[in-house]
Design an enzyme around this catalytic site. Structure first.
Site, mmCIF file in Angstrom:
data_model
loop_
_atom_site.group_PDB
_atom_site.id
_atom_site.type_symbol
_atom_site.label_atom_id
_atom_site.label_comp_id
_atom_site.label_asym_id
_atom_site.label_seq_id
_atom_site.Cartn_x
_atom_site.Cartn_y
_atom_site.Cartn_z
ATOM 1 N N HIS A 1 16.084 122.980 -31.900
ATOM 2 C CA HIS A 1 15.555 123.344 -33.222
ATOM 3 C C HIS A 1 14.948 124.736 -33.096
ATOM 4 C CE1 HIS A 1 16.105 119.927 -36.021
ATOM 5 N NE2 HIS A 1 16.404 119.325 -34.888
ATOM 6 N N TYR B 1 6.035 116.530 -33.880
ATOM 7 C CA TYR B 1 7.203 116.200 -34.695
ATOM 8 C C TYR B 1 6.997 116.629 -36.151
ATOM 9 C CZ TYR B 1 11.331 113.467 -35.844
ATOM 10 O OH TYR B 1 12.579 113.086 -36.243
#
Lengths: 336, 336
Positions: free
Chosen positions: B195, B285
Site C-alpha cells: 500500500h 490499519y
C-alpha cells in the site's frame, strides 16, 4: 543513519502545478507554516526560477521581489532560497534576492552543462549566499558524466551539488549509482530532487540517502512539474521511519501541508496520469507534452509512440523541432 | 532480472475506494481491458473478499456471483481470482466461485494466524483452483514470524504465499528482509501486495522483486484501501524499466487505466492525505480512522497522538475498544 537538510520547493517547483499563479499571500502563509514545522530551506519563486515569469513559460501575478519578500518576512529560522537558470535569471536578480534576505542560491542548468553556472555561482558566493550547483534532468547523464560535472561545480565554489531527476525516470539502483559516482568525485555534500512519474520519488530518496545524499528536496502535497515532486510530508515521514534524522516535526509538516492545500484550494494534488507516466518511462521532459499532442494531431501519429521516439533521441528542453520531425516520420510509417 | 506474474486487484481492493459499489458493468469493462493488456490474474469482488458484502463493512449493489460472472465472461486469457477471509467467506462461496469459472483463490488472514486458512486452502485445492496463502498486515510481523507462517501455508498446499503490507508502513529494507526470510523458509513462490501510505508502494515492489518475489499486486489508478495500492500501470512501467519481464503491455495497461477511470468517473484517484500518511507511519490499519475520529471527539484528545498510541499498542482489526481506552488515557493526560 544520516542527518538530512530538508529543502522544501513547494513555493517554487509547486508553482508549475498552479500555473505560476502563487501570490505573496500564499507564499507568506505557506512559508510561515514550513518555518514553524522546522524545514531547513524554503525555495520560492516562479517554477522556472528567478526571471522565469514571462509569456513563454507562464507569467505570474507578482514580481520575484514580492514573492521573496513575502517569504523572508514569514520565516524566523528557515533559510529562504531561490533557483536561477542562467539566461532566465540575471546578476541583478541575484542581487535583488540577496537584498531582500534570500540566503540560498541554487544555480541550475542541464546536467551536462555545468560550465554555464560558473559566473552566477561565483556572484552568489560574493553576495554571501550559500550556493548550490543544480543539475537538471540528471537521469539523462551517466554516473561518470555527473561526477565530472559535479567536480566543475565544486571548483566554482558550490557549497553542494544537487542532482535533479526532473523526468522521474530512474529506478533506485540507478539513483544510487549516480550518487555514489558523485560522492567519489567531490568533497562537497550531495542533494537529490526527485519527481514521481514512476511512483519512485520516495523510494529514490531513500536510495539516495543510503548512498550519502544529505540534502533532500520535496514539496507539500507533491506539488511540482510533471507527476509532481516527492511529497514533503511523506518524504519526512519515510526518512524518519528509515531511521534518518530530519529536523522538521511530523505533525508540524502535516499542518503545513493542510495550510498550503487550503491556500490553493480547490487545486487538486498532482497524480500520476498516463501522460506523466509515459514521459517518465521514456525520460522526456514534461514540457514536451503540449508539443507532442499538437504534432501527433497535426501529423496523425500515435502520441505515445512519439514520446518513446523522443526518449530514444534524448531530446533536451527547446528541441521542439525534433517533435515535428519524429511525428512526420511516424506518420509516414503508419500510412505505408 | 525476474519474470513477474502480475495480479491486478483493482476490482477487489479498489472496491474499498468506491465504497464497494462496483457493478457487473464496471467489472466487465475493466476485466476485458486488463485481459487485453495481458495482466495474468484479475482479482474480483467486494473489498473484503467473498461474503464481504454486509452492513458492517459496506453492502454492494450486486452479489459476488454477479461480479464474478461479469469478470469470467470478459476474459479470454487471464485467470480470474477471488480473495476469501475465512469467517466472511464460506465453503459455499468457494464452490460458487469455482462453478462460475474462478481459478485462483487467495485465502487471507492476519499475518500471524495462518492456521485459520488451512481448511479453505485445502477446499480450494480440491476444487482445482490455484491457491494462495495471503498474510494481511505483514508489516506487523517480524521476518522470522512470517517465515514460520509461510511454512504453514506451504504445508496446507498453497501454491504461493502473498505478503500483504496492508498499512503501507515498511521501507524497502524492511520489505527485503521479510521476503528474504520467507524465501529461505519455503520452496513455493512469494508474492507482495503493497500500500502507498508512505509513498513506497512502487519502491517496495522493486525491493521485493530484487529479493525474489515473483507475484506482484497492483490496481489501476492506485484504487485500494487507505492511500491506495501500487498503481498497476506505474508498477508495470517501473518493473519494465528495472529490467524485469512482465507479460502485460505498457500501452495496453495505460488504456485499461483510462477505461477503468471512465467507468468510475468522477471518483478521484486515491492520494496520500494526512490521515493515511499517519496511519502508515504508525502501522495502524486504515479501518481505524473512523473510530479514531469519533473517540478523539468524544474524549477531546489529539487524534494524531491517538493513532501513534494505537501503533505502539499494535492493534489489529476489531480491537476498537482499545481506541476508547487510549483516547480516555490521552484525555486525562491533556487535562492534568
Amino acid at each position: 543513519m544520516a542527518k538530512i537538510t530538508f529543502v522544501d520547493v513547494t513555493l517554487r517547483d509547486g508553482n508549475h502545478t498552479y500555473r505560476h499563479q502563487f501570490t505573496p499571500e500564499i507564499v507568506h502563509a505557506t512559508a510561515a507554516a514550513l518555518d514553524t514545522a522546522g524545514v531547513d530551506i524554503i525555495e520560492v519563486g516562479h517554477g522556472d526560477g528567478l526571471g522565469g515569469s514571462c509569456l513563454h513559460v507562464g507569467r505570474g501575478p507578482s514580481t520575484d521581489r514580492q514573492l521573496l519578500e513575502a517569504a523572508c518576512s514569514a520565516v524566523k529560522r528557515a533559510k529562504v532560497g531561490i533557483l536561477l537558470l542562467p539566461g532566465f535569471g540575471l546578476f541583478a536578480d541575484l542581487e535583488m534576492a540577496a537584498e531582500v534576505g534570500v540566503s540560498v542560491a541554487r544555480i541550475a542548468t542541464h546536467c551536462t552543462e555545468a560550465d554555464v553556472t560558473e559566473q552566477h555561482l561565483r556572484r552568489a558566493k560574493d553576495l554571501g549566499m550559500f550556493t548550490v550547483g543544480y543539475l537538471i534532468s540528471a537521469g539523462m547523464a551517466s554516473p561518470e558524466q555527473l561526477a565530472e560535472q559535479a567536480q566543475k561545480l565544486e571548483s566554482y565554489g558550490a557549497d553542494y551539488v544537487n542532482l535533479a531527476e526532473s523526468q522521474g525516470h530512474l529506478v533506485p539502483g540507478e539513483v544510487a549509482a549516480r550518487i555514489r559516482a558523485v560522492r567519489q568525485a567531490v568533497k562537497i555534500p550531495i542533494g537529490f530532487h526527485p519527481h514521481n512519474n514512476l511512483g519512485l520519488a520516495i523510494g529514490n530518496i531513500l536510495a539516495a540517502v543510503d548512498e550519502g545524499a544529505t540534502f533532500i528536496d520535496g514539496s507539500l502535497k507533491g506539488f511540482g512539474g510533471g507527476a509532481g515532486n516527492a511529497q514533503t510530508e511523506v518524504a519526512i515521514a519515510a526518512l524518519k521511519r528509515a531511521g534518518h534524522e530530519v529536523e522538521a516535526d511530523l505533525f508540524g509538516i502535516m499542518d503545513a501541508a493542510d495550510i498550503f492545500a487550503q491556500q490553493v484550494a480547490p487545486q487538486p494534488m498532482p497524480v500520476i496520469d498516463n501522460d506523466s507516466l509515459l514521459m517518465g518511462y521514456a525520460n522526456v521532459y514534461g514540457g514536451y507534452i503540449h508539443p507532442v499532442r499538437h504534432a501527433a494531431e497535426t501529423y496523425r501519429c500515435d502520441p505515445r509512440a512519439l514520446v518513446l521516439r523522443l526518449g530514444e533521441r534524448k531530446v533536451v528542453a527547446a528541441q521542439e523541432d525534433v517533435v515535428i520531425e519524429e511525428a512526420q516520420k511516424l506518420s509516414c510509417t503508419s500510412t505505408n
